[in-house]
Design an enzyme around this catalytic site. Structure first.
Site, short mmCIF file in Angstrom:
data_model
loop_
_atom_site.label_atom_id
_atom_site.label_comp_id
_atom_site.label_asym_id
_atom_site.label_seq_id
_atom_site.Cartn_x
_atom_site.Cartn_y
_atom_site.Cartn_z
N LYS A 23 -59.79 -0.56 10.48
CA LYS A 23 -58.49 -0.66 9.78
C LYS A 23 -57.61 0.51 10.19
CE LYS A 23 -58.27 1.02 5.51
NZ LYS A 23 -57.32 2.12 5.27
N ASN A 24 -58.19 1.71 10.17
CA ASN A 24 -57.39 2.92 10.40
C ASN A 24 -57.02 3.13 11.86
OD1 ASN A 24 -57.46 3.25 7.70
ND2 ASN A 24 -59.02 4.85 7.71
N CYS A 118 -51.77 8.29 -5.00
CA CYS A 118 -52.68 7.14 -5.20
C CYS A 118 -53.89 7.63 -5.96
CB CYS A 118 -53.04 6.50 -3.87
SG CYS A 118 -54.34 7.35 -2.98
N ARG A 123 -51.24 13.14 -2.19
CA ARG A 123 -51.02 12.71 -0.80
C ARG A 123 -49.57 12.83 -0.33
NH1 ARG A 123 -54.68 7.51 0.42
NH2 ARG A 123 -54.45 8.30 2.52
N ASP A 306 -64.28 9.44 3.91
CA ASP A 306 -64.34 8.00 3.63
C ASP A 306 -65.77 7.48 3.51
OD1 ASP A 306 -61.43 7.19 5.71
OD2 ASP A 306 -61.62 8.11 3.74
N ARG A 398 -59.04 -4.60 1.12
CA ARG A 398 -58.06 -3.85 1.90
C ARG A 398 -58.67 -3.29 3.17
NH1 ARG A 398 -54.73 0.47 -0.97
NH2 ARG A 398 -53.93 0.39 1.17
C1 EPZ Z 1 -56.14 8.89 6.76
O1 EPZ Z 1 -55.26 9.05 5.66
C2 EPZ Z 1 -56.93 7.61 6.47
N1 EPZ Z 1 -56.00 6.50 6.36
C3 EPZ Z 1 -57.72 7.79 5.17
O2 EPZ Z 1 -58.53 6.63 4.98
C4 EPZ Z 1 -58.64 8.98 5.31
O3 EPZ Z 1 -59.30 9.22 4.09
C5 EPZ Z 1 -57.82 10.23 5.69
O4 EPZ Z 1 -57.05 9.99 6.87
C6 EPZ Z 1 -58.70 11.44 5.95
O5 EPZ Z 1 -59.64 11.17 6.92
C7 EPZ Z 1 -55.50 5.96 7.48
O6 EPZ Z 1 -55.77 6.35 8.60
C8 EPZ Z 1 -54.58 4.79 7.31
P1 EPZ Z 1 -54.46 12.88 5.83
P2 EPZ Z 1 -54.05 10.10 5.72
O7 EPZ Z 1 -53.00 12.96 6.08
O8 EPZ Z 1 -53.59 10.25 7.12
C9 EPZ Z 1 -52.97 16.26 2.79
C10 EPZ Z 1 -59.59 4.93 3.78
O9 EPZ Z 1 -60.42 4.96 2.85
N2 EPZ Z 1 -51.64 16.09 3.41
O10 EPZ Z 1 -55.36 13.23 6.95
O11 EPZ Z 1 -53.09 9.72 4.67
C11 EPZ Z 1 -53.44 15.00 2.05
O12 EPZ Z 1 -52.91 14.94 0.75
C12 EPZ Z 1 -58.39 5.87 3.78
O13 EPZ Z 1 -59.66 4.17 4.76
C13 EPZ Z 1 -50.59 16.91 3.01
O14 EPZ Z 1 -50.76 17.75 2.12
O15 EPZ Z 1 -54.82 11.43 5.29
C14 EPZ Z 1 -54.94 15.16 2.09
O16 EPZ Z 1 -55.33 15.99 1.05
C15 EPZ Z 1 -58.27 6.64 2.51
N3 EPZ Z 1 -49.40 16.77 3.63
C16 EPZ Z 1 -55.17 15.83 3.44
O17 EPZ Z 1 -53.94 16.43 3.81
C17 EPZ Z 1 -49.19 15.83 4.62
O18 EPZ Z 1 -48.07 15.72 5.14
C18 EPZ Z 1 -55.61 14.88 4.56
O19 EPZ Z 1 -54.78 13.75 4.54
C19 EPZ Z 1 -50.25 15.02 5.01
C20 EPZ Z 1 -51.49 15.17 4.40
#
Ligand code: EPZ
Length: 418
Positions: A23-24, A118, A123, A306, A398
């Protein structure tokens, strides 16, 4: 009443199962089609609720999407019909934010609803916006929407304050059409990021270093079409292997990418499972009883957040105490209370959870709160004595393609009831 899964536990899962595509990796690949007027054909796109949402989002932006006879998904965005990603879609799928970079790079204009928080955390997308501003975009937040404008993005050096997967993907797509060279420092190294770079490269982008913490993108004036096969889902793969380990079974996954699973496989071995890797196949033979193990989630190649919930379910029936530290999301223990309804002994305190293994779960009705939490409840139900009912399984749909059918073909007694 929303569909729920009814599981009669206590049967060892055995056999072979093909892993679906990620998915990702599919979601950013679909958004990359916005960068060109030429056709992008994606092979192996999984049948998931989030993919349906992404297709609706792209169609609203002007994409023509068709399913090819040979199984490919063909996306063509000859011209953009809109620059807006509406709240209705973004609020159902946060990954919709991945249209921001491509829209801005292709047309100089993007209006994308702020995703909001969420179940697993606040996030924010500040790193996405900071990066785009570094490439010369004017960014404003109005009425719950990000409004971004740029005549043409200009390459620059962006050092992310923290590792963000979709942040890296958004900036990589934006920089692909920028004027000059962009350097992304502290970039995400996830396999999904490298897979997106492979697609962009096939479209004519010039990208070096994807899969490492430093990515260099030399912008080009235009991108073309391409055909690309989406990588296997390392999280679905890990979930199926844990299903074998938690039920005392023997499961082999095929069409997988073992090099994307190193941290997960190492943890399964620590829990006493025997792991056999052979090209695109991984076999997991369960121990008599799982052993306790400590887990700290980290960005790739560390232990994936994950997979945290699925391992909490496994460690809940392990011999001994385990400590789980969640470093990525501030609220990703929602499944703990539901596992306790099945008889688990778990105490959470902020970013850590202490799991005191019990000899067996007792079946009970439980409720899913997010995608991976729902998977952990299904796994616990497979191991439990008696009947477990998991409600709100729309979360599962999802990110898992026909999970209950796959588990049933490995010997599980599991049924979806409306
Ligand atoms: C991706 O989400 C994945 N989703 C998530 O998978 C996965 O858990 C996550 O990466 C971490 O591996 C997709 O690829 C569609 P991040 P993403 O930005 O990109 C903080 C699943 O179960 N952050 O790497 O949204 C954020 O809040 C899903 O399949 C900021 O503070 O995650 C988090 O604490 C859930 N500011 C951390 O960084 C930003 O601008 C990592 O988030 C961006 C992120």
């Amino acid at each position: 009443m929303a569909a729920r899964l009814v599981i009669e536990g206590g049967r060892p899962l055995c056999g072979e199962m093909r892993v679906s595509a990620a998915k990702n990796a599919a979601l950013p690949a679909l958004c990359a089609a916005l960068l060109t007027a030429e056709p992008v054909v994606l092979d192996n796109v999984p049948a998931l609720a989030d993919v349906v949402t992404a297709r609706a989002l792209l169609a609203g932006l002007g994409a023509a999407i068709s399913d090819e006879a040979d199984g490919g998904t063909r996306v063509i965005v000859r011209t953009l019909a809109s620059h807006e990603a509406p709240y209705e879609l973004v609020s159902t799928m946060r990954a919709s934010v991945l249209v921001l970079g491509p829209l801005l790079a292709r047309s100089g204009l993007a209006r994308v609803a702020l995703p909001g928080g969420c179940a697993i955390g606040v996030r924010p997308i500040d790193q996405h916006l900071k990066g785009l501003a570094k490439l010369g975009a004017d960014i404003a937040i109005r009425n719950g929407y990000v409004e971004a404008r740029a005549s043409r993005l200009k390459g620059g050096r962006i050092t992310s304050d923290l590792v963000t997967v979709t942040g890296t993907e958004n900036l990589m797509m934006a920089a692909a059409l920028a004027e000059g060279t962009t350097i992304l420092e502290n970039a995400a190294r996830e396999p999904e990021v490298a897979d997106l770079a492979r697609l962009l490269g096939a479209m004519g982008a010039r990208i070096e270093g994807a899969g490492t913490e430093r990515i260099e993108i030399e912008g080009v004036a235009e991108l073309g079409g391409a055909r690309h096969r989406i990588i296997p889902d390392r999280i679905e793969a890990g979930t199926l292997l844990v299903a074998g380990a938690i039920t005392g079974g023997d499961v082999t996954i095929t069409d997988a990418a073992p090099r994307h699973l190193t941290a997960t496989l190492a943890k399964l071995e620590e829990c006493g499972a025997e792991i056999f890797v052979d090209r695109d196949r991984v076999r997991c033979r369960a121990p008599e009883r799982p052993l306790a193990a400590d887990i700290i989630t980290n960005p790739f190649p560390g232990f994936p957040t994950d997979m945290q919930a699925q391992f909490m379910a496994l460690l809940g029936v392990a011999e001994g105490h385990s400590k789980i530290t969640e470093t990525i999301f501030e609220n990703r223990f929602m499944h703990a209370a539901e596992l306790c309804r099945l008889g688990a002994r778990i105490e959470t305190d902020g970013a850590t959870a202490v799991v005191r293994g019990v000899s067996a779960y007792q079946g009970a009705p439980v409720m899913a709160t997010d995608l991976r939490a729902s998977a952990s409840l299904v796994l616990a139900g497979l191991a439990a004595r008696g009947i477990t009912e998991v409600s709100r399984v729309y979360h599962l749909d999802r990110g898992y393609e026909r999970l209950e059918a796959k588990l049933a073909s490995l010997g599980a007694r599991i049924e979806r009831v409306a």
